[in-house]
Design an enzyme around this catalytic site. Structure first.
Site, PDB file in Angstrom:
ATOM      1  N   GLY A 132       0.479  -0.724  -0.336  1.00  0.00           N
ATOM      2  CA  GLY A 132       0.097   0.136   0.043  1.00  0.00           C
ATOM      3  C   GLY A 132       0.835   1.575  -0.205  1.00  0.00           C
ATOM      4  CE1 TYR A 133       5.809   0.281   0.376  1.00  0.00           C
ATOM      5  CE2 TYR A 133       6.284   0.511  -1.264  1.00  0.00           C
ATOM      6  CZ  TYR A 133       5.950   0.243  -0.599  1.00  0.00           C
ATOM      7  OH  TYR A 133       7.653  -1.001   0.117  1.00  0.00           O
ATOM      8  CB  SER A 134       0.005   4.451  -5.656  1.00  0.00           C
ATOM      9  OG  SER A 134       0.900   3.769  -5.847  1.00  0.00           O
ATOM     10  CD  GLU A 248       7.660  -3.524  -7.249  1.00  0.00           C
ATOM     11  OE1 GLU A 248       7.999  -2.317  -5.897  1.00  0.00           O
ATOM     12  OE2 GLU A 248       6.809  -3.182  -7.659  1.00  0.00           O
ATOM     13  CB  SER A 377       5.328   6.116 -14.570  1.00  0.00           C
ATOM     14  OG  SER A 377       6.471   7.521 -14.506  1.00  0.00           O
ATOM     15  CD  GLU A 379       6.139   9.594 -18.724  1.00  0.00           C
ATOM     16  OE1 GLU A 379       5.722   8.798 -18.381  1.00  0.00           O
ATOM     17  OE2 GLU A 379       5.993   9.280 -20.037  1.00  0.00           O
TER      18      GLU A 379
HETATM   19  C1  LIG Z   1      -2.668  -2.229 -12.359  1.00  0.00           C
HETATM   20  C2  LIG Z   1      -1.733  -1.067 -11.716  1.00  0.00           C
HETATM   21  C3  LIG Z   1      -1.461  -2.024 -10.360  1.00  0.00           C
HETATM   22  C4  LIG Z   1      -0.261  -1.450  -9.285  1.00  0.00           C
HETATM   23  N1  LIG Z   1      -0.038  -1.975  -8.223  1.00  0.00           N
HETATM   24  C5  LIG Z   1       0.336  -1.180  -7.657  1.00  0.00           C
HETATM   25  C6  LIG Z   1       0.207  -1.599  -6.115  1.00  0.00           C
HETATM   26  O1  LIG Z   1       0.009  -3.059  -5.759  1.00  0.00           O
HETATM   27  N2  LIG Z   1       0.478  -0.757  -4.882  1.00  0.00           N
HETATM   28  C7  LIG Z   1       0.362   0.423  -5.210  1.00  0.00           C
HETATM   29  O2  LIG Z   1       1.397   1.137  -4.591  1.00  0.00           O
HETATM   30  N3  LIG Z   1       1.655   0.745  -6.301  1.00  0.00           N
HETATM   31  C8  LIG Z   1       0.416  -0.591  -7.206  1.00  0.00           C
HETATM   32  N4  LIG Z   1       0.298   1.142  -8.730  1.00  0.00           N
HETATM   33  C9  LIG Z   1       0.406   1.958  -9.041  1.00  0.00           C
HETATM   34  C10 LIG Z   1       1.812   2.347  -9.981  1.00  0.00           C
HETATM   35  O3  LIG Z   1       3.100   2.201  -9.032  1.00  0.00           O
HETATM   36  C11 LIG Z   1       1.661   4.187  -9.714  1.00  0.00           C
HETATM   37  O4  LIG Z   1       0.225   4.339 -10.491  1.00  0.00           O
HETATM   38  C12 LIG Z   1       2.852   4.783 -10.696  1.00  0.00           C
HETATM   39  O5  LIG Z   1       3.372   4.939  -9.897  1.00  0.00           O
HETATM   40  C13 LIG Z   1       2.631   6.045 -10.934  1.00  0.00           C
HETATM   41  O6  LIG Z   1       1.760   7.107 -10.610  1.00  0.00           O
HETATM   42  P1  LIG Z   1       0.223   7.822 -10.090  1.00  0.00           P
HETATM   43  O7  LIG Z   1      -0.692   6.664 -11.032  1.00  0.00           O
HETATM   44  O8  LIG Z   1      -0.118   8.177  -9.181  1.00  0.00           O
HETATM   45  O9  LIG Z   1      -0.003   8.481 -11.561  1.00  0.00           O
HETATM   46  P2  LIG Z   1       0.870  10.227 -11.502  1.00  0.00           P
HETATM   47  O10 LIG Z   1       2.314  10.001 -11.036  1.00  0.00           O
HETATM   48  O11 LIG Z   1       0.078  11.307 -11.305  1.00  0.00           O
HETATM   49  O12 LIG Z   1       1.721  10.128 -12.877  1.00  0.00           O
HETATM   50  C14 LIG Z   1       1.137  10.574 -14.521  1.00  0.00           C
HETATM   51  C15 LIG Z   1       1.662  10.540 -15.314  1.00  0.00           C
HETATM   52  O13 LIG Z   1       2.779  11.694 -15.125  1.00  0.00           O
HETATM   53  C16 LIG Z   1       4.067  11.403 -15.932  1.00  0.00           C
HETATM   54  N5  LIG Z   1       4.742  11.833 -14.752  1.00  0.00           N
HETATM   55  C17 LIG Z   1       4.842  12.156 -12.753  1.00  0.00           C
HETATM   56  N6  LIG Z   1       5.512  12.750 -12.901  1.00  0.00           N
HETATM   57  C18 LIG Z   1       6.280  13.203 -13.443  1.00  0.00           C
HETATM   58  C19 LIG Z   1       7.745  13.877 -13.528  1.00  0.00           C
HETATM   59  N7  LIG Z   1       8.733  14.221 -12.395  1.00  0.00           N
HETATM   60  N8  LIG Z   1       8.543  13.904 -14.609  1.00  0.00           N
HETATM   61  C20 LIG Z   1       7.537  13.291 -15.752  1.00  0.00           C
HETATM   62  N9  LIG Z   1       6.891  12.937 -16.134  1.00  0.00           N
HETATM   63  C21 LIG Z   1       6.216  12.917 -15.042  1.00  0.00           C
HETATM   64  C22 LIG Z   1       3.448   9.824 -15.369  1.00  0.00           C
HETATM   65  O14 LIG Z   1       5.324   9.147 -15.691  1.00  0.00           O
HETATM   66  C23 LIG Z   1       2.909   9.525 -15.632  1.00  0.00           C
HETATM   67  O15 LIG Z   1       2.866   9.369 -17.231  1.00  0.00           O
HETATM   68  C24 LIG Z   1      -0.537   0.178  -9.729  1.00  0.00           C
HETATM   69  C25 LIG Z   1      -0.453   0.814 -10.773  1.00  0.00           C
HETATM   70  C26 LIG Z   1      -1.876   0.203 -11.777  1.00  0.00           C
HETATM   71  C27 LIG Z   1      -2.338   0.900 -13.290  1.00  0.00           C
END
Ligand SMILES: Cc1cc2nc3c(=O)[nH]c(=O)nc-3n(C[C@H](O)[C@H](O)[C@H](O)COP(=O)(O)OP(=O)(O)OC[C@H]3O[C@@H](n4cnc5c(N)ncnc54)[C@H](O)[C@@H]3O)c2cc1C
Length: 395
Positions: A132-134, A248, A377, A379
């Site tokens: 549970g991070y995000s 990880e 991601s 990026e």
């Molecule tokens: C199917 C699925 C399973 C997942 N499982 C887990 C899990 O088990 N536990 C958990 O904790 N999380 C989980 N995640 C979350 C995942 O780690 C996040 O979705 C990911 O880190 C991106 O964060 P965000 O969705 O908040 O997007 P954001 O951080 O809001 O990003 C949106 C867009 O902006 C870009 N962006 C953001 N910051 C920057 C920057 N500084 N420079 C350039 N571009 C940038 C990103 O690359 C992306 O394209 C999961 C996600 C998915 C889709």
């Protein structure tokens, strides 16, 4: 760089291959191995999958890198890679979350109570975790997380929300990062907790994704836990989270599925005719296959660089970022090319009459969308390469 495996490492791979060949004949193998589909078995649960994980434990494959005093066999980290490559090649559940992120963090920072409660059960695969991070406004910028943990006389009360928690709907325990000091700079007021997934006050809500993977939103409504559920020291959680993400990245991203997919696609295109000739006779298709073959080789080499650096005891953050960026985008390019080359037939899904490879590529196109988001991601990987690898300034 010498990328060759030692004799002992090759012997280990042979042992794992023999073990997995035996497992593939198990009557329930389809429940824990999915060689013809995306390796998504980590995201689902079944009694057969849990039993398979327990057999991995019996083989001594869990905790291989842990210290002997905690039941490990003190092998170098490369053995975890080698094991995960073979597991991934067959679409079987990888070792990672429990053994890697949680186990290794508990060994370094956990109390004796948490160590004795969890480490033996991780080694026997008797416990499943969710991470549970995000949160809705904290993903790439994880340190912005807001889930609040308030101190009481006997422990903590948690209120707020997590999102995208994979496996929350079947995990036993929740490894949660929460804000324990809202007045401190954002990286310094975070702590990590272990909470039973069925704890009163936790609500799990399904999130369906385009790749058929289920993930979850998790809501915390006055979740009251004891002091002993705190991992390590209060407000040191950011350090633990970063270390765990390093574990990880090292163990989760495997190259065998990409190599296998490339070979399978090549065989499929050779066997598929258009206008009376195999698709591979088309010079444009052949050129793209040539390009992808070079990319697959590059992915293999990038991954070897991660392994070699990790083997030297370094934290290969930049190498891992390069490999993750390149290999996850390559997985998407493979699926994209497959649909282009197969034409309209390629769009047919699993179970549809005439679907090539029973819809594998249609599914792969959807399922690989996750790979450039989860675990950081594309990026974010580019930022790591630019800043940490090339010393470029912060944006
Ligand atoms: C199917 C699925 C399973 C997942 N499982 C887990 C899990 O088990 N536990 C958990 O904790 N999380 C989980 N995640 C979350 C995942 O780690 C996040 O979705 C990911 O880190 C991106 O964060 P965000 O969705 O908040 O997007 P954001 O951080 O809001 O990003 C949106 C867009 O902006 C870009 N962006 C953001 N910051 C920057 C920057 N500084 N420079 C350039 N571009 C940038 C990103 O690359 C992306 O394209 C999961 C996600 C998915 C889709």
């Amino acid at each position: 760089m010498d990328f060759r495996l030692s004799e002992e490492e090759r012997a280990f791979v042979a042992e794992v291959v023999a073990f997995l060949e035996g497992e593939a004949t198990h009557p329930d193998a389809a429940d824990f191995m999915a060689p013809d589909r995306e390796a998504d078995s980590m995201l689902a649960d079944s009694p057969a999958r849990r039993a398979f994980n327990r057999r991995l434990g019996e083989q001594g494959y869990l905790g291989m890198t842990w210290p002997a005093q905690y039941g490990g066999s003190e092998r170098p980290g490369i053995y975890e890679y080698l094991l995960n490559e073979e597991l991934a090649g067959r679409g079987a559940p990888l070792i990672g979350k429990g053994v890697g992120c949680i186990g290794k963090t508990l060994i370094r920072h956990g109390s004796d109570v948490l160590k004795s409660e969890f480490l033996p059960r991780i080694l026997t695969a008797d416990v499943e975790f969710a991470l549970g991070y995000s949160e809705p406004n904290a993903g790439s910028d994880l340190a912005a997380l807001k889930l609040r943990a308030t101190k009481t006389e006997t422990g903590w009360i948690l209120d707020g929300q997590k999102t995208f928690t994979t496996s929350a709907h079947f995990a036993d325990w929740y490894w949660v990062a929460a804000r324990t000091d809202p007045t401190a700079p954002k990286h310094k007021g975070i702590s990590v907790f272990l909470i039973p997934m069925d704890h009163p006050g936790l609500t799990i809500q399904e999130i369906k994704t385009m790749g058929d993977h289920r993930t979850n939103a998790v809501f915390f409504d006055h979740v009251e836990i004891g002091e002993d559920r705190l991992v390590g020291e209060v407000n040191k959680g950011w350090i633990y989270v970063c270390e765990a993400l390093d574990f990880e990245r090292f163990t989760f991203f495997t190259v065998n599925p990409i190599i296998t997919k490339f070979r399978e696609l090549l065989a499929l295109l050779k066997a598929t005719e258009r206008g009376g000739a195999p698709l591979t006779d088309d010079p444009l298709i052949a050129q793209q296959i040539g390009r992808l073959a070079a990319d697959v080789e590059a992915a293999k080499m990038l991954q070897r660089r991660v392994i070699v650096a990790a083997g030297k005891g370094e934290v290969p953050a930049v190498e891992a970022a390069m490999y993750k960026l390149f290999s996850t985008q390559l997985g998407q390019r493979l699926a994209d090319f497959a649909l282009d080359a197969l034409g309209p037939q390629g769009l047919l899904a699993h179970g549809a009459a005439g679907a090539p490879a029973d819809g594998k590529w249609e599914h792969s196109y959807r399922a690989t969308a996750l790979d450039t988001i989860g675990g950081g991601s594309s990026e974010v990987q580019k930022n790591i390469i630019a800043r940490r690898g090339l010393g470029l300034p912060l944006a």
